[in-house]
Design a protein around this motif. Structure first.
Motif: not given
Length: 421
Positions: A272-279, A290-296, A316-322
């Motif tokens: 396991m790797a932690m991708v994001h933590k809320w601050t 969910i992952q949509t048909r376009d990969g998001q 995002t694919e880079q592991g950022r939360v938008e």
């Protein structure tokens, strides 16, 4: 650590509904149809939506304890459209022992309880965990409580209603209190999570082979640098990894004991790797990803925004939360509980409360570029109230969901369909 209760996630779900706060706690509602047809037809009533786009049709009014034999009550899990064309689901209350049921609803409106839960076998099918169908017409599910150790179970039931206890959680290292629905992954195994238990008592991820064989593959640690208390079902991404959210863990800067929540990524062996933590002010993701048909990849938080009504985000694919949207109880609803990507290429988000004259909940539609709009407003005077489970889509393109309250028969909840006006 104890299981979440009305002082934990339950109160958040019912915080603005004082008329139900004296009832039994909705344990794990974050993290989180019925007996004999009321009419011979599939629909028992319909109403035009206040937005004008959808018509809500009540497919069934649940009867609860006011029917002989008692029917289901408090429908807080999503329904499953099975291969036989029928809907299957679970109820939180109701049934012969008042501990919940598994039910089947046929398209013609006829409904039947297939199994009554009791305090010894499996107690209260909790929150979002819905049923998932695997080959041979078998439906699999989990229960937060119940079993020999009171730590939850995994069960399966076939279309005729033959029930089988598959696994009993033992607590401790074996995990306790499964919260998210099971998922069936590309390796042919089921994966799921427990709210607590494991080596550090902060929850687990487990694997179950359909033919037998249960294994805990990861124990969450908690603390500033680790996830804690997974909530919502796992997602198998297109990259073959499992993605999930935890209600706690990560940032403790506000002085909280457990943290604001995280997103994690894991391979099928449990690494396991932690991708994001809320601050920030947004916190406590609950409805899974969910992952949509376009990969998001999209998700929601239960709390956050100017009115603490919850938020919508993209990973995002880079592991950022938008951050895409802050919900507002006065504008579009509050407390998001799940998402569905429908065949029209948009995402429908269920919000359990807020907006409307009685704040009975809404459905918000999101385009894949993050734009949102309210497309349905619930009103318990004309339909159901408090939808606390995500929608599904049937083969007719209808959006099918359940509500916890209202409807006829003393307000035990409804199953409804949304069709375009």
């Amino acid at each position: 650590m104890v299981p979440p209760n009305r002082g934990e996630m339950g109160d958040a779900m019912i915080s603005r509904r004082s008329f139900i706060s004296s009832g039994a706690g909705v344990a794990a509602q974050a993290a989180a149809g019925v007996l004999a047809g009321l009419h011979s037809g599939a629909a028992v009533g319909s109403t035009a939506d206040g937005t004008g786009e959808f018509i809500q049709t009540t497919l069934y009014n649940f009867k609860g304890d006011y029917h002989n034999p008692p029917g289901p009550s408090w429908i807080i899990s999503p329904v499953c459209l099975a291969s036989d064309g029928n809907f299957y689901g679970t109820s939180y209350y109701g049934g012969r022992w008042g501990k919940g049921t598994v039910y089947r609803k046929k398209p013609d409106g006829h409904c039947k309880v297939l199994h009554d839960f009791d305090a010894t076998g499996a107690q209260w099918p909790m929150s979002w965990p819905g049923l998932i169908e695997e080959g041979h017409g078998r439906l699999w599910g989990v229960h937060f409580f119940g079993g020999e150790f009171g730590a939850g179970i995994i069960f399966r039931i076939n279309h005729p209603g033959e029930f089988e206890l598959v696994h009993t959680f033992t607590g401790g290292r074996g995990g306790a209190n499964p919260l998210g629905s099971l998922i069936l992954t590309s390796d042919g195994c089921f994966y799921g999570t427990t709210w607590q238990g494991g080596l550090y008592d902060h929850g687990t991820v487990f694997r179950l082979k359909p033919g037998g064989g249960f294994k805990v593959i990861h124990s969450f640690r908690g603390g500033e640098s680790h996830p804690s208390h997974p909530a919502g079902a796992l997602l198998e991404g297109r990259d073959g990894f499992l993605y999930g959210t935890t209600y706690h863990g990560g940032d403790h800067s506000d002085g909280s004991d457990y943290g604001k929540g995280t997103i994690f990524k894991m391979d099928l062996t449990g690494k396991m790797a932690m991708v994001h933590k809320w601050t920030g002010p947004a916190r406590n993701p609950t409805g899974g990803l969910i992952q949509t048909r376009d990969g998001q990849i999209f998700g929601t938080t239960f709390v956050g925004g100017e009115t603490a009504s919850g938020t919508l985000f993209r990973l995002t694919e880079q592991g950022r939360v938008e951050w895409l949207h802050e919900f507002n109880r006065f504008v579009d609803g509050e407390l998001p509980v799940g998402m569905l990507e429908a065949s029209d290429g948009t995402v429908y988000i269920t919000l359990s409360q807020g907006w409307g004259r009685l704040e009975d909940g809404t459905i918000v539609r999101m385009t894949l570029d993050g734009k949102t709009e309210v497309v349905h407003v619930f009103d318990h005077l004309t339909g159901g109230a408090d939808p606390v489970a995500p929608l599904i889509e049937d083969d007719q393109g209808r959006l099918i969901g359940t509500t916890r309250f209202s409807g006829r028969m003393r307000g035990h909840g409804t199953m409804y369909a949304l069709t375009r006006a």
